[in-house]
Design a protein around this motif. Structure first.
Motif, PDB file in Angstrom:
ATOM      1  N   VAL A 254       5.660  -6.098  55.917  1.00  0.00           N
ATOM      2  CA  VAL A 254       5.157  -7.111  54.994  1.00  0.00           C
ATOM      3  C   VAL A 254       5.840  -6.942  53.636  1.00  0.00           C
ATOM      4  CG1 VAL A 254       3.109  -7.962  53.767  1.00  0.00           C
ATOM      5  CG2 VAL A 254       2.948  -7.286  56.166  1.00  0.00           C
ATOM      6  N   TYR A 255       6.196  -8.060  53.031  1.00  0.00           N
ATOM      7  CA  TYR A 255       6.790  -8.062  51.694  1.00  0.00           C
ATOM      8  C   TYR A 255       5.808  -8.703  50.719  1.00  0.00           C
ATOM      9  CZ  TYR A 255       9.792  -9.425  47.782  1.00  0.00           C
ATOM     10  OH  TYR A 255      10.319  -9.615  46.531  1.00  0.00           O
ATOM     11  N   ALA A 256       5.663  -8.112  49.551  1.00  0.00           N
ATOM     12  CA  ALA A 256       4.779  -8.663  48.526  1.00  0.00           C
ATOM     13  C   ALA A 256       5.324  -8.313  47.153  1.00  0.00           C
ATOM     14  CB  ALA A 256       3.363  -8.111  48.679  1.00  0.00           C
ATOM     15  N   THR A 257       4.982  -9.126  46.180  1.00  0.00           N
ATOM     16  CA  THR A 257       5.394  -8.893  44.796  1.00  0.00           C
ATOM     17  C   THR A 257       4.176  -8.615  43.936  1.00  0.00           C
ATOM     18  OG1 THR A 257       7.276 -10.390  45.046  1.00  0.00           O
ATOM     19  CG2 THR A 257       6.611  -9.856  42.809  1.00  0.00           C
ATOM     20  N   PHE A 258       4.236  -7.555  43.159  1.00  0.00           N
ATOM     21  CA  PHE A 258       3.168  -7.169  42.241  1.00  0.00           C
ATOM     22  C   PHE A 258       3.708  -7.287  40.822  1.00  0.00           C
ATOM     23  CE2 PHE A 258       2.340  -5.266  46.266  1.00  0.00           C
ATOM     24  CZ  PHE A 258       0.962  -5.166  46.390  1.00  0.00           C
ATOM     25  N   GLU A 259       2.851  -7.596  39.900  1.00  0.00           N
ATOM     26  CA  GLU A 259       3.264  -7.742  38.505  1.00  0.00           C
ATOM     27  C   GLU A 259       2.500  -6.803  37.592  1.00  0.00           C
ATOM     28  OE1 GLU A 259       4.428 -11.629  36.829  1.00  0.00           O
ATOM     29  OE2 GLU A 259       3.447 -12.489  38.596  1.00  0.00           O
ATOM     30  N   LEU A 260       3.214  -6.285  36.609  1.00  0.00           N
ATOM     31  CA  LEU A 260       2.608  -5.534  35.517  1.00  0.00           C
ATOM     32  C   LEU A 260       2.939  -6.261  34.216  1.00  0.00           C
ATOM     33  CD1 LEU A 260       3.522  -1.826  36.432  1.00  0.00           C
ATOM     34  CD2 LEU A 260       1.254  -2.874  36.553  1.00  0.00           C
ATOM     35  N   THR A 261       1.923  -6.678  33.487  1.00  0.00           N
ATOM     36  CA  THR A 261       2.151  -7.335  32.204  1.00  0.00           C
ATOM     37  C   THR A 261       2.414  -6.282  31.133  1.00  0.00           C
ATOM     38  OG1 THR A 261      -0.175  -7.286  31.552  1.00  0.00           O
ATOM     39  CG2 THR A 261       0.551  -9.163  32.892  1.00  0.00           C
ATOM     40  N   ARG A 262       2.797  -6.733  29.959  1.00  0.00           N
ATOM     41  CA  ARG A 262       3.009  -5.802  28.850  1.00  0.00           C
ATOM     42  C   ARG A 262       1.707  -5.070  28.514  1.00  0.00           C
ATOM     43  NH1 ARG A 262       5.648  -8.300  23.612  1.00  0.00           N
ATOM     44  NH2 ARG A 262       3.740  -9.538  23.717  1.00  0.00           N
ATOM     45  N   ILE A 263       0.582  -5.773  28.636  1.00  0.00           N
ATOM     46  CA  ILE A 263      -0.718  -5.127  28.386  1.00  0.00           C
ATOM     47  C   ILE A 263      -0.974  -4.053  29.427  1.00  0.00           C
ATOM     48  CG2 ILE A 263      -3.220  -5.508  28.361  1.00  0.00           C
ATOM     49  CD1 ILE A 263      -2.665  -8.278  27.207  1.00  0.00           C
ATOM     50  N   ASP A 264      -0.633  -4.348  30.702  1.00  0.00           N
ATOM     51  CA  ASP A 264      -0.781  -3.340  31.759  1.00  0.00           C
ATOM     52  C   ASP A 264       0.064  -2.106  31.458  1.00  0.00           C
ATOM     53  OD1 ASP A 264      -2.492  -4.961  33.283  1.00  0.00           O
ATOM     54  OD2 ASP A 264      -0.810  -5.901  34.341  1.00  0.00           O
ATOM     55  N   ILE A 265       1.276  -2.328  30.997  1.00  0.00           N
ATOM     56  CA  ILE A 265       2.175  -1.215  30.693  1.00  0.00           C
ATOM     57  C   ILE A 265       1.592  -0.345  29.582  1.00  0.00           C
ATOM     58  CG2 ILE A 265       4.450  -0.609  29.780  1.00  0.00           C
ATOM     59  CD1 ILE A 265       4.597  -1.585  32.627  1.00  0.00           C
ATOM     60  N   GLU A 266       1.015  -0.975  28.572  1.00  0.00           N
ATOM     61  CA  GLU A 266       0.409  -0.210  27.481  1.00  0.00           C
ATOM     62  C   GLU A 266      -0.774   0.610  27.978  1.00  0.00           C
ATOM     63  OE1 GLU A 266       1.584   0.376  24.487  1.00  0.00           O
ATOM     64  OE2 GLU A 266       3.316  -0.787  25.173  1.00  0.00           O
ATOM     65  N   LYS A 267      -1.552   0.048  28.911  1.00  0.00           N
ATOM     66  CA  LYS A 267      -2.659   0.801  29.501  1.00  0.00           C
ATOM     67  C   LYS A 267      -2.139   2.035  30.238  1.00  0.00           C
ATOM     68  CE  LYS A 267      -5.799  -3.136  30.314  1.00  0.00           C
ATOM     69  NZ  LYS A 267      -6.462  -3.945  31.374  1.00  0.00           N
ATOM     70  N   LEU A 268      -1.064   1.847  31.009  1.00  0.00           N
ATOM     71  CA  LEU A 268      -0.468   2.970  31.729  1.00  0.00           C
ATOM     72  C   LEU A 268       0.049   4.023  30.759  1.00  0.00           C
ATOM     73  CD1 LEU A 268       1.589   1.104  34.497  1.00  0.00           C
ATOM     74  CD2 LEU A 268      -0.540   2.355  34.809  1.00  0.00           C
ATOM     75  N   ARG A 269       0.667   3.577  29.676  1.00  0.00           N
ATOM     76  CA  ARG A 269       1.216   4.517  28.698  1.00  0.00           C
ATOM     77  C   ARG A 269       0.114   5.376  28.086  1.00  0.00           C
ATOM     78  NH1 ARG A 269       4.233   1.205  26.288  1.00  0.00           N
ATOM     79  NH2 ARG A 269       6.242   1.902  27.117  1.00  0.00           N
ATOM     80  N   ARG A 270      -0.988   4.744  27.710  1.00  0.00           N
ATOM     81  CA  ARG A 270      -2.101   5.512  27.122  1.00  0.00           C
ATOM     82  C   ARG A 270      -2.697   6.478  28.136  1.00  0.00           C
ATOM     83  NH1 ARG A 270      -3.277   0.396  24.714  1.00  0.00           N
ATOM     84  NH2 ARG A 270      -4.894  -0.042  26.258  1.00  0.00           N
ATOM     85  N   ARG A 271      -2.754   6.038  29.388  1.00  0.00           N
ATOM     86  CA  ARG A 271      -3.341   6.906  30.419  1.00  0.00           C
ATOM     87  C   ARG A 271      -2.455   8.121  30.682  1.00  0.00           C
ATOM     88  NH1 ARG A 271      -8.292   8.113  32.140  1.00  0.00           N
ATOM     89  NH2 ARG A 271      -8.292   8.846  34.299  1.00  0.00           N
ATOM     90  N   VAL A 272      -1.157   7.913  30.746  1.00  0.00           N
ATOM     91  CA  VAL A 272      -0.240   9.029  30.982  1.00  0.00           C
ATOM     92  C   VAL A 272      -0.317  10.032  29.841  1.00  0.00           C
ATOM     93  CG1 VAL A 272       2.202   9.642  31.062  1.00  0.00           C
ATOM     94  CG2 VAL A 272       1.332   7.809  32.525  1.00  0.00           C
ATOM     95  N   VAL A 273      -0.330   9.551  28.616  1.00  0.00           N
ATOM     96  CA  VAL A 273      -0.434  10.448  27.459  1.00  0.00           C
ATOM     97  C   VAL A 273      -1.740  11.237  27.520  1.00  0.00           C
ATOM     98  CG1 VAL A 273      -0.681  10.535  24.952  1.00  0.00           C
ATOM     99  CG2 VAL A 273       1.052   9.050  25.976  1.00  0.00           C
ATOM    100  N   ALA A 274      -2.825  10.567  27.934  1.00  0.00           N
ATOM    101  CA  ALA A 274      -4.142  11.216  27.963  1.00  0.00           C
ATOM    102  C   ALA A 274      -4.244  12.278  29.050  1.00  0.00           C
ATOM    103  CB  ALA A 274      -5.235  10.174  28.157  1.00  0.00           C
ATOM    104  N   THR A 275      -3.506  12.118  30.156  1.00  0.00           N
ATOM    105  CA  THR A 275      -3.625  13.046  31.283  1.00  0.00           C
ATOM    106  C   THR A 275      -2.456  14.018  31.380  1.00  0.00           C
ATOM    107  OG1 THR A 275      -2.580  11.421  32.749  1.00  0.00           O
ATOM    108  CG2 THR A 275      -4.992  11.427  32.637  1.00  0.00           C
TER     109      THR A 275
END
Length: 469
Positions: A254-275
């Motif tokens: 199966v092929y599928a496309t997922f998207e990360l918005t700029r807001i999603d990226i910022e959430k990931l960045r804060r989470r990585v820094v926190a952990t």
């Protein structure tokens, strides 16, 4: 990503309207050849790259599709005059000690014109579908043991909806940076011809003009030492190209496309820094998206905790090594960098932070070596690490980059509705590109067996929902 009920697709109907050869215009009177370099060798083990660009057009414009085709063909011929190797072949003549890239006067690129009544919107949307459903939009690239075409193209009309351009490229000759530069050059020329009455070949801007100088890359005291050292590893059969064929994908993939918005990226960045146990030196969009998808793929495929995982990303050496003629170097300017971990290290909330830290450290090491003018030594060290890490139980590899700008490829009828990397393998390869809407996010193309895609979708969604503002 939206999920849809997926039935076994019917074999797509495809009518071949024309099969033709397009050569460069103007055509040079003399042959043109390029030697291979160290960066080309590893791609003898890679299947050809397949990409599909979907362009949506209103029905009234498609009534003039013949005119659109003529402009696409005319501009393609002009574009090939700037990218001669793409109209040529990878060859290994009996009298030559090694293969090389060659264009001879009269060489041309194969172009197929077709028409289909397949569902344009289904194929160009982000929802999950059978991976094979779109593969009929990409032509074949036949090879032999002594000669292999570099590229083939297919333009397919979807009546009342639009058209697609399918590209298949020999990876030994071209990486994604080079093939994207060619497509942008073709699109630039086409757009100019489409919007003016001038039929003379337009000039290319400097950022789209390829550099063919390989003199520094073949310096016997520099990068060429690695070429000689590695040649037999990647090309074990003398006088035989032995290229890896196009991968056959099973019906359950199966092929599928997922998207990360700029807001999603910022959430990931804060989470990585926190952990993270230590703050990474850098946290780019690429790092964060790669870390997220890698952990989700390994978990979705229920990998045994003690399994050795190779997390692979491509390092572009164009901006790092003078031997590659800076950013417009034609060919392969990348090689794979491996991070080797056990699957258990990706479990838990700090798995992403661990990967991001390792990428950050790897890039810092590369930059340090480049400042000390130790690029060749660094590449040799990377190769030795690969050998020591083997065997690997599972690979996760990213193809593409948000920096390529694939949605900037505009032939004069607007940006593409979707760009699909159709050659991603269901064995841990995923694609990454910039978001079409230009919001600073990314698109992620995933190809996995159906049960693994369901699990991946759940993990991806749960992870992002867990990262609150």
């Amino acid at each position: 990503m939206q999920q849809e009920h997926m039935e076994l697709p019917k074999k797509p109907w495809l009518e071949i309207l024309e099969q033709c050869k397009i050569g460069p215009s103007p055509s040079p009177p003399t042959p043109f050849s390029l030697p291979l370099t160290y960066f080309d060798l590893s791609f003898f083990l890679s299947p050809p790259t397949q990409r599909i660009l979907f362009y949506s057009l209103p029905p009234h414009e498609l009534l003039h599709f013949y005119s659109i085709l003529q402009t696409l063909k005319h501009s393609l011929s002009h574009a090939l005059s700037h990218f001669l190797p793409l109209a040529g072949n990878l060859v290994w003549p009996p009298q030559s000690p090694e293969p090389f890239i060659c264009y001879n006067p009269g060489d041309s690129l194969s172009l197929t014109i077709a028409k289909t009544h397949a569902d344009f919107h289904h194929l160009s949307s982000n929802h999950a579908r059978k991976a094979k459903e779109s593969h009929f939009l990409v032509p074949d690239l036949p090879t032999s043991d002594t000669i292999a075409p570099v590229m083939s193209l297919q333009i397919t009309l979807f009546p009342k909806c639009g058209f697609s351009i399918g590209i298949i490229t020999n990876h030994v000759v071209s990486d994604a940076k080079t093939s994207t530069m060619f497509l942008k050059s073709w699109a630039s020329i086409c757009s100019t011809l489409n919007n003016t009455n001038n039929k003379n070949p337009p000039t290319l801007p400097s950022e789209l003009t390829p550099c063919f100088d390989r003199t520094p890359a073949t310096d016997p005291n520099g990068l060429h030492t690695l070429y000689v050292k590695s040649f037999a590893i990647f090309v074990p059969n003398p006088k035989l190209l032995g290229l890896t064929p196009k991968e056959v994908i099973s019906d359950d993939v199966v092929y599928a496309t997922f998207e990360l918005t700029r807001i999603d990226i910022e959430k990931l960045r804060r989470r990585v820094v926190a952990t993270s146990s230590s703050t990474p030196r850098r946290l780019s969009t690429f790092m964060l998206a790669f870390s997220l998808v890698s952990t989700c793929i390994v978990k979705a495929q229920r990998t045994e905790p003690e399994s050795k995982i190779g997390l692979i990303f491509l390092v572009d050496w164009r901006a790092r090594m003078d031997v590659l003629g800076w950013l417009n170097y034609f060919g392969n300017g990348v090689n794979g960098y491996g991070l080797f971990v056990e699957a258990r290290e990706l479990e838990g909330e700090n798995g992403m932070a661990m990967i991001s830290n390792k990428i950050s450290d790897a890039l810092a090491e590369i930059e340090k070596n480049m400042k000390e003018n130790k690029g060749v030594e660094m590449l040799d060290e990377i190769s030795e690490r690969w050998k020591k890490a083997m065997p690997i139980d599972k690979f996760v590899l990213v193809a593409g980059s948000p920096r390529l700008g694939v949605y900037d490829i505009d032939f004069g009828w607007g940006r593409s509705k979707k760009v699909e990397l159709a050659s991603i393998s269901p064995n841990g390869v995923f694609s990454m590109a910039e978001s079409r809407n230009g919001d600073g996010g990314v698109e992620l193309g995933i190809s996995l067996p159906s049960e693994a895609v369901d699990k991946f979708c759940s993990l991806f969604s749960e992870t992002m929902k867990g990262y609150v503002d």
